[in-house]
Scaffold this motif. Sequence first.
Motif, PDB file in Angstrom:
ATOM      1  N   ASP A 290     142.172  21.924  51.311  1.00  0.00           N
ATOM      2  CA  ASP A 290     142.786  23.124  50.746  1.00  0.00           C
ATOM      3  C   ASP A 290     143.340  23.945  51.909  1.00  0.00           C
ATOM      4  O   ASP A 290     142.846  25.029  52.228  1.00  0.00           O
ATOM      5  CB  ASP A 290     141.773  23.944  49.947  1.00  0.00           C
ATOM      6  N   THR A 291     144.351  23.358  52.559  1.00  0.00           N
ATOM      7  CA  THR A 291     144.939  24.009  53.734  1.00  0.00           C
ATOM      8  C   THR A 291     146.444  24.087  53.558  1.00  0.00           C
ATOM      9  O   THR A 291     146.957  25.029  52.981  1.00  0.00           O
ATOM     10  CB  THR A 291     144.593  23.222  55.024  1.00  0.00           C
TER      11      THR A 291
ATOM     12  N   TYR B 166     148.027  22.072  51.745  1.00  0.00           N
ATOM     13  CA  TYR B 166     148.162  21.795  50.317  1.00  0.00           C
ATOM     14  C   TYR B 166     146.770  21.778  49.713  1.00  0.00           C
ATOM     15  O   TYR B 166     145.767  21.810  50.436  1.00  0.00           O
ATOM     16  CB  TYR B 166     148.870  20.444  50.076  1.00  0.00           C
ATOM     17  N   THR B 167     146.681  21.745  48.390  1.00  0.00           N
ATOM     18  CA  THR B 167     145.382  21.707  47.713  1.00  0.00           C
ATOM     19  C   THR B 167     145.194  20.354  47.057  1.00  0.00           C
ATOM     20  O   THR B 167     145.949  19.971  46.169  1.00  0.00           O
ATOM     21  CB  THR B 167     145.285  22.812  46.641  1.00  0.00           C
TER      22      THR B 167
ATOM     23  N   ALA C 180     139.529  19.598  45.846  1.00  0.00           N
ATOM     24  CA  ALA C 180     139.452  21.023  46.191  1.00  0.00           C
ATOM     25  C   ALA C 180     139.818  21.884  44.992  1.00  0.00           C
ATOM     26  O   ALA C 180     139.225  22.949  44.769  1.00  0.00           O
ATOM     27  CB  ALA C 180     140.375  21.324  47.366  1.00  0.00           C
ATOM     28  N   ARG C 181     140.780  21.418  44.210  1.00  0.00           N
ATOM     29  CA  ARG C 181     141.188  22.174  43.025  1.00  0.00           C
ATOM     30  C   ARG C 181     140.047  22.245  42.019  1.00  0.00           C
ATOM     31  O   ARG C 181     139.766  23.301  41.444  1.00  0.00           O
ATOM     32  CB  ARG C 181     142.419  21.510  42.399  1.00  0.00           C
TER      33      ARG C 181
ATOM     34  N   GLY D 200     138.839  25.587  45.039  1.00  0.00           N
ATOM     35  CA  GLY D 200     139.448  25.912  46.323  1.00  0.00           C
ATOM     36  C   GLY D 200     138.543  25.687  47.516  1.00  0.00           C
ATOM     37  O   GLY D 200     138.912  26.012  48.647  1.00  0.00           O
TER      38      GLY D 200
ATOM     39  N   ASP E  91     137.176  23.687  50.425  1.00  0.00           N
ATOM     40  CA  ASP E  91     137.671  22.572  51.239  1.00  0.00           C
ATOM     41  C   ASP E  91     136.487  21.795  51.803  1.00  0.00           C
ATOM     42  O   ASP E  91     135.794  22.261  52.699  1.00  0.00           O
ATOM     43  CB  ASP E  91     138.541  23.114  52.370  1.00  0.00           C
TER      44      ASP E  91
END
Length: 475
Positions: free
Chosen positions: A430-431, A433-434, A438-439, A443, A445
Motif C-alpha cells: 500500500d505504497t 499502489y494498493t 492491503a485493500r 490499507g 501494508d
Amino acid sequence: MAASITPGRPGPGVDVPTRVESHGIDHIPDSERHGHPRELFAVWAAVNVNYLSLVVGGALVLMGLGLAQALAVIGVGNLFWLLTGFLAISGPAAGAPSEVITRAMFGVRGNRVNNAVAGWVISVCYFALNLAAAAGAAFALVEEAGMPASTGVKIAVVLVIAAVTLAIGVYGHALIVRLYLPITLALTAVFGVVAYAVLGRADFHYAPDVPLTGTGLWAVLLAGVTLIAAGPLSYTTSADFSRYLPATSSRGAVIGWTAFGGFLSSVLVSSLGALAATVVDMTDPQAALRTMLPGWFTPVFLLALVLGTIAINAMTAYSAGLALQAVGVRIRRSRSVLVDGTVSVALTLYALLVSNFLDTVSDVLQLTVVLLGPAMAVYAVDIVLRRGRYDGRALMDETPAGPFWYAAGVNPAGAVAVLVAAGAAALCVDTAYTGPVARLAGGIDLSLPVGMVLAAVLYAALMRGRVTAPVTTGR
C-alpha cells in the motif's frame, strides 16, 4: 623472497588509501586480509548521518503519528540493521563481495540476473536520487554565496559533486575505511549543532490534533516501519566492506560494529527529524530546518548535507561497480564505478533540467522492499544453513563443473523463494499502489513481513538436504 605480512595490516601496496584498489569481485587471499571489525562502525555510521535520515524521521510525523509513536517506529525499523550486520559475516568467511557470495543462493547464471536488478539498477537509481538531493543543497549554498543557480551552474555543481563521489568509489575500499571516520565525526559535530537548535524548540508532548486509531493507526505504524527498514534492507551488500577482514575475525564483532554503526546514527538523526517535525513543517525539511538555525551556520549545514550524500553515494557507486562486474561485464572495477556514475549523472541532469523522472524513480524505489526483503531473507537463511562458512575460491568457479552451477546455472531454491515471496509481497503493498491484500486489510501494508517470512521458509525448505555439510573456507 615474499614480503612479510604483519597480522592486521595490509601488505606493501595492497589495499591502501593512496592507490586505486586492484581487486574487484575476485577472491581476496589471506595474505592481503587486514583490519579489525571496529573499522566497520564509522563506515556504516557515515551513511546515516545525513539529510535523508532527517527527512524520513520527519515524514513519520507528517504521516499522522505522535512523537512517541514515531520514535518507537524509528527504533523498531532500525533493528533491521542486525540483518545487515549478519550478512556482513559472509565477507571475511569468503574473502569475496556479496555480489559473488550470492552465487550460492541463486547459481552462477541466476545470480547475474539478481545482480542486474537488485544490484545494479536499484543502486544506480538510488545514486541518482541522492545526487539530486545533494545538488539541491548545493544550489542553495551557491545562492547563499550570491551567485544565481543558472542552468550552467547547476550542471557544474552536479558534475563536481559526482566527481568527488566517484573518486572515492574508484579508489575503493581502503579510502572509504580511512575517510569515513573523520566524515562521521565532522557530520556528527554539524548535526550536534542542529540537535541543539531542535531540542531547544521541540514539543516533547506532541500529538496530532486528530490521533490515529484502530486500523488506520496500524496501517501507518507498519508503513513507517517499512519506510525505516528500507534503509538497512537496501544494504544486502554489506560483505563488500568486510571482505578484507581476516577470516578469523570475530563474527560477533563484525555483526555488532556493522549493526551498531547503522542503528545508532540512523536512530539519532531520524529522531532529530521527528522532533523537528513537532514544531516546523517538514514537507520542505531543508527550508524548515534553516529557520531554526543561526544565520552563520546555514552554509555549514548545507555543506554537511552535501558531504553526507557524497558518503552514502560513494558506497553505493562502489557496490554498483561490483554488481556490474558480477553481471558478467568484463571491465575493471574502477572503470565500472565510472560507468555507473556516468549513467546516474545523466539521469540526475535529465531529471533536474528536463522532466520529473526522479519522481517516477522514487515511486519505483518505494517498492524495492518487495524484492530486497525476500533477497535479504534468503541470504540470511543461507548463512545459517552453511553455518557462515563459504569457500571463496569455489565461488569464483563459473563453469558447469563448479559447485554453484546447480541446474543450468540457476539454483531453483533461491529463484523460487525470491520470486514467490516477492509476488506475495507485491499483493500486500500500500505504497505506490494498493494491492488486493492491503485493500482487504484496510490499507495495512504487510509486504515486508510477508515477503521476508515466506522467502525464508521457502528457501529453507527447498534447500533441505542440499547443504549436507558446512562449506569449508578456501585459502
